[in-house]
Design an enzyme around this catalytic site. Structure first.
Site, PDB file in Angstrom:
ATOM      1  CG  HIS A 314      -2.068   0.911   1.127  1.00  0.00           C
ATOM      2  ND1 HIS A 314      -1.983   2.266   1.323  1.00  0.00           N
ATOM      3  CD2 HIS A 314      -3.339   0.655   0.754  1.00  0.00           C
ATOM      4  CE1 HIS A 314      -3.179   2.803   1.123  1.00  0.00           C
ATOM      5  NE2 HIS A 314      -4.021   1.864   0.767  1.00  0.00           N
ATOM      6  CG  ASP A 372      -8.314  -4.350  -2.852  1.00  0.00           C
ATOM      7  OD1 ASP A 372      -7.530  -3.397  -2.943  1.00  0.00           O
ATOM      8  OD2 ASP A 372      -9.548  -4.226  -2.965  1.00  0.00           O
TER       9      ASP A 372
HETATM   10  C1  SDX Z   1      -6.202   0.061  -2.909  1.00  0.00           C
HETATM   11  O1  SDX Z   1      -4.442   4.563  -2.029  1.00  0.00           O
HETATM   12  C2  SDX Z   1      -5.381   3.936  -1.415  1.00  0.00           C
HETATM   13  O2  SDX Z   1      -5.786   4.324  -0.318  1.00  0.00           O
HETATM   14  C3  SDX Z   1      -5.945   2.729  -2.153  1.00  0.00           C
HETATM   15  C4  SDX Z   1      -6.973   1.906  -1.396  1.00  0.00           C
HETATM   16  C5  SDX Z   1      -8.244   2.672  -1.147  1.00  0.00           C
HETATM   17  O3  SDX Z   1      -8.978   2.262  -0.243  1.00  0.00           O
HETATM   18  O4  SDX Z   1      -8.539   3.604  -1.954  1.00  0.00           O
HETATM   19  O5  SDX Z   1      -6.420   1.454  -0.182  1.00  0.00           O
HETATM   20  C6  SDX Z   1      -7.362   0.675  -2.220  1.00  0.00           C
HETATM   21  O6  SDX Z   1      -5.933   0.402  -4.037  1.00  0.00           O
HETATM   22  C7  SDX Z   1      -5.352  -0.926  -2.147  1.00  0.00           C
HETATM   23  C8  SDX Z   1      -4.114  -1.393  -2.968  1.00  0.00           C
HETATM   24  C9  SDX Z   1      -4.598  -2.464  -3.932  1.00  0.00           C
HETATM   25  N1  SDX Z   1      -3.530  -2.847  -4.872  1.00  0.00           N
HETATM   26  C10 SDX Z   1      -2.914  -4.019  -4.791  1.00  0.00           C
HETATM   27  O7  SDX Z   1      -3.101  -4.867  -3.924  1.00  0.00           O
HETATM   28  C11 SDX Z   1      -1.954  -4.286  -5.945  1.00  0.00           C
HETATM   29  C12 SDX Z   1      -0.627  -4.795  -5.395  1.00  0.00           C
HETATM   30  N2  SDX Z   1       0.038  -3.737  -4.679  1.00  0.00           N
HETATM   31  C13 SDX Z   1       0.962  -2.912  -5.392  1.00  0.00           C
HETATM   32  O8  SDX Z   1       0.915  -2.827  -6.738  1.00  0.00           O
HETATM   33  C14 SDX Z   1       1.512  -1.736  -4.616  1.00  0.00           C
HETATM   34  O9  SDX Z   1       1.751  -2.176  -3.346  1.00  0.00           O
HETATM   35  C15 SDX Z   1       0.680  -0.465  -4.564  1.00  0.00           C
HETATM   36  C16 SDX Z   1       0.318  -0.001  -5.934  1.00  0.00           C
HETATM   37  C17 SDX Z   1      -0.565  -0.691  -3.783  1.00  0.00           C
HETATM   38  C18 SDX Z   1       1.529   0.571  -3.870  1.00  0.00           C
HETATM   39  O10 SDX Z   1       2.569   0.839  -4.687  1.00  0.00           O
HETATM   40  P1  SDX Z   1       3.731   1.848  -4.213  1.00  0.00           P
HETATM   41  O11 SDX Z   1       3.468   2.516  -2.927  1.00  0.00           O
HETATM   42  O12 SDX Z   1       4.038   2.710  -5.404  1.00  0.00           O
HETATM   43  O13 SDX Z   1       4.834   0.866  -3.845  1.00  0.00           O
HETATM   44  P2  SDX Z   1       6.081   0.655  -4.724  1.00  0.00           P
HETATM   45  O14 SDX Z   1       5.627   0.205  -6.062  1.00  0.00           O
HETATM   46  O15 SDX Z   1       6.927   1.872  -4.616  1.00  0.00           O
HETATM   47  O16 SDX Z   1       6.745  -0.595  -3.967  1.00  0.00           O
HETATM   48  C19 SDX Z   1       7.809  -0.441  -3.103  1.00  0.00           C
HETATM   49  C20 SDX Z   1       8.565  -1.771  -3.235  1.00  0.00           C
HETATM   50  C21 SDX Z   1       8.984  -2.059  -4.674  1.00  0.00           C
HETATM   51  O17 SDX Z   1      10.099  -2.915  -4.586  1.00  0.00           O
HETATM   52  P3  SDX Z   1      11.599  -2.257  -4.798  1.00  0.00           P
HETATM   53  O18 SDX Z   1      11.568  -1.520  -6.127  1.00  0.00           O
HETATM   54  O19 SDX Z   1      11.779  -1.324  -3.609  1.00  0.00           O
HETATM   55  O20 SDX Z   1      12.535  -3.428  -4.792  1.00  0.00           O
HETATM   56  O21 SDX Z   1       7.681  -2.856  -2.874  1.00  0.00           O
HETATM   57  C22 SDX Z   1       7.468  -3.684  -3.997  1.00  0.00           C
HETATM   58  C23 SDX Z   1       7.845  -2.876  -5.214  1.00  0.00           C
HETATM   59  O22 SDX Z   1       8.261  -3.722  -6.281  1.00  0.00           O
HETATM   60  N3  SDX Z   1       6.042  -4.023  -4.002  1.00  0.00           N
HETATM   61  C24 SDX Z   1       5.575  -5.237  -4.208  1.00  0.00           C
HETATM   62  C25 SDX Z   1       4.184  -5.124  -4.068  1.00  0.00           C
HETATM   63  N4  SDX Z   1       3.863  -3.872  -3.785  1.00  0.00           N
HETATM   64  C26 SDX Z   1       5.024  -3.182  -3.752  1.00  0.00           C
HETATM   65  N5  SDX Z   1       6.202  -6.397  -4.503  1.00  0.00           N
HETATM   66  C27 SDX Z   1       5.401  -7.473  -4.641  1.00  0.00           C
HETATM   67  N6  SDX Z   1       4.045  -7.449  -4.510  1.00  0.00           N
HETATM   68  C28 SDX Z   1       3.414  -6.298  -4.216  1.00  0.00           C
HETATM   69  N7  SDX Z   1       2.109  -6.283  -4.104  1.00  0.00           N
END
Ligand code: SDX
Length: 438
Positions: A314, A372
């Site tokens: 998140h 989710d």
């Molecule tokens: C919702 O914003 C809100 O409030 C949203 C929400 C709401 O109620 O409105 O809460 C609802 O959208 C919840 C989130 C649902 N999405 C998912 O479950 C999809 C999977 N999650 C990700 O794609 C991700 O975690 C996000 C999009 C939710 C957040 O992305 P960020 O904050 O931009 O995180 P990031 O991409 O900068 O990640 C930081 C690190 C990265 O690794 P490094 O580059 O540091 O090595 O964490 C890794 C990312 O690759 N990472 C994940 C991951 N999420 C982040 N690795 C594996 N699986 C994941 N799910």
């Protein structure tokens, strides 16, 4: 209440290295949470912008609706903790709280509930919009189209500067989204539309329209209606997430509320946002059995795979999403009510969560289950097809979207949203006629 470094400073100073040029900016303090540097005068004083792709460190507005402490895993709606609202409140009571700032007294609650439940029917001509879609259209595409089309029907509530119009539009959107959603489902499965009933509760009415047929009586289980009401509460609002920011940006241009909510629905659809619940079920289906979890986790860790653990991580929560814990508890209640003793999907999800929470890759990146991760398992058990999961999210989030839209419209300092950029393209150059281009 945890939060950021408490400070009494009133200004922030930025100095350009190697020059005597300095900007002293006001530091604004909220009631809780991080203080913010007011950079509105920065360009005039130093000729520079700030750079924050994804707005992860930018406060786009002053809001009193929802507060999130991502480190502590805290979510408050007008100061009330989400776990208390999920336990003791109802979705329409939370809607009143988000829209009007306070929990309603008995008279206000009755008036608000009646106001919503008397607006659940759609203009009969809106039915014909469904026939323009293929039966296999994704229901989120139908939602974008039909909600946007509401602008063409409800002309008597489009003046965004009229408080009465804003109130009627809010009632119409909150009331009609379940009907539009249920009809999108009925259209997809080729069953007749079921009209809303004024004698049922909000969540009960939605489940009724989703599951009843004209062929026989249908009674909604009170336990499932309560679970649905709680799921709607958990999805109602969440500060300045991507879809809410979309609604605010669209609303800042003066667009009508129906068009703004349609924009929010489109933004929510993405798998990184509201589409994640559908993506979690697809992910669990692909993994299949717990024996395949290690291979899947290895793929997630491989940057080249582009595979993510959906339902985890998140932008704000770097601790448990408080909604995920309530959702997991609700999952067990619903499966129990449905007599599903061991749901392989739930078992797989729980094993996946257990492994991930002990894996350094996820721990180091503070990746925890979000709202989710479990919601799809409950919805599938309740009979929703995966394509309807994000639709349900949109039904619930409409309350948050319209509350944030109302707050923005009523904010005397609000102006059209217009971010700037850092330009890294070609500097000015002259046109090259075709014969001279080589
Ligand atoms: C919702 O914003 C809100 O409030 C949203 C929400 C709401 O109620 O409105 O809460 C609802 O959208 C919840 C989130 C649902 N999405 C998912 O479950 C999809 C999977 N999650 C990700 O794609 C991700 O975690 C996000 C999009 C939710 C957040 O992305 P960020 O904050 O931009 O995180 P990031 O991409 O900068 O990640 C930081 C690190 C990265 O690794 P490094 O580059 O540091 O090595 O964490 C890794 C990312 O690759 N990472 C994940 C991951 N999420 C982040 N690795 C594996 N699986 C994941 N799910």
């Amino acid at each position: 209440m945890s939060g950021t470094a408490a400070t009494n400073a009133q200004t922030v100073t930025i100095t350009l290295d190697g020059t005597n040029r300095t900007a002293t900016l006001p530091l604004l303090h909220g009631s809780i949470g991080p203080s913010v540097a007011d950079i509105r005068k920065l360009y005039n004083e130093l000729g520079i912008f700030t750079f924050d792709p994804g707005y992860g460190g930018t406060a786009a507005c002053d809001s009193k609706i929802t507060y999130i402490d991502g480190d502590a895993g805290i979510l408050l709606h007008r100061g009330y903790p989400i776990d208390q609202l999920a336990e003791h409140s109802t979705f329409l009571e939370v809607a009143h709280l988000l829209l009007n700032g306070e929990l309603p007294n008995a008279a206000e609650k009755h008036a608000f509930d009646m106001g919503v439940m008397r607006h659940t029917m759609l203009h009969e001509q809106l039915r014909s919009f469904y026939n323009g879609f293929r039966r296999d259209a994704h229901p989120m595409a139908v939602m974008c189209g039909v909600v946007g089309a509401m602008s063409a029907f409800y002309h008597d509530s489009l003046d965004i500067n009229d408080p009465h119009h804003r109130k009627i539009s809010a009632f119409r959107l909150i009331a009609k989204l379940p009907t539009i959603a249920a009809w999108a489902y009925k259209y997809a499965i080729g069953q007749p539309f079921v009209y809303p009933r004024n004698d049922l509760g909000y969540a009960e009415n939605f489940l009724y329209m989703m599951n009843a047929t004209p062929a026989e009586e249908y009674k909604v289980s009170p336990i499932l209606a309560r679970a649905m009401d709680r799921i709607l509460i958990l999805h109602a609002d969440h500060e300045q997430n991507a879809s809410t920011s979309t609604v605010r940006l669209a609303g800042s241009t003066g667009a009508n509320p129906f068009a703004c909510i349609a924009a929010g629905i489109a933004s929510l659809w993405g798998p990184a946002h509201g589409g994640a619940n559908e993506a979690v079920l697809k992910m669990l289906a692909e993994i299949g059995t717990p024996a395949n979890i290690p291979d899947f986790i290895a793929k997630v860790k491989d940057k080249n795979s582009n595979v993510r653990l959906m339902g985890f991580g998140h932008r704000v929560y770097k601790n448990f999403d408080p909604r995920a814990k309530i959702m997991e508890r609700t999952c067990h209640e619903v499966l129990n009510e449905l007599g599903i003793k061991d749901d392989p999907l739930l078992d797989l999800a729980m094993e996946l969560e257990r492994i991930a929470l002990h894996d350094e890759y996820f721990v180091a990146r503070k990746l925890y289950p979000n709202v989710d991760f479990y919601s799809g398992i409950i919805l599938k058990a309740m009979g929703f097809p995966t394509s309807m999961f994000t639709v349900l999210f949109a039904v619930a989030r409409t309350v948050g979207w319209i509350s944030q839209w109302k707050e923005m419209i009523e904010d005397p300092s609000q102006r059209i949203g217009r971010p700037r950029q850092i330009y890294t393209g070609p500097v000015q150059r002259d046109y090259v006629p075709l014969p001279d281009r080589g």
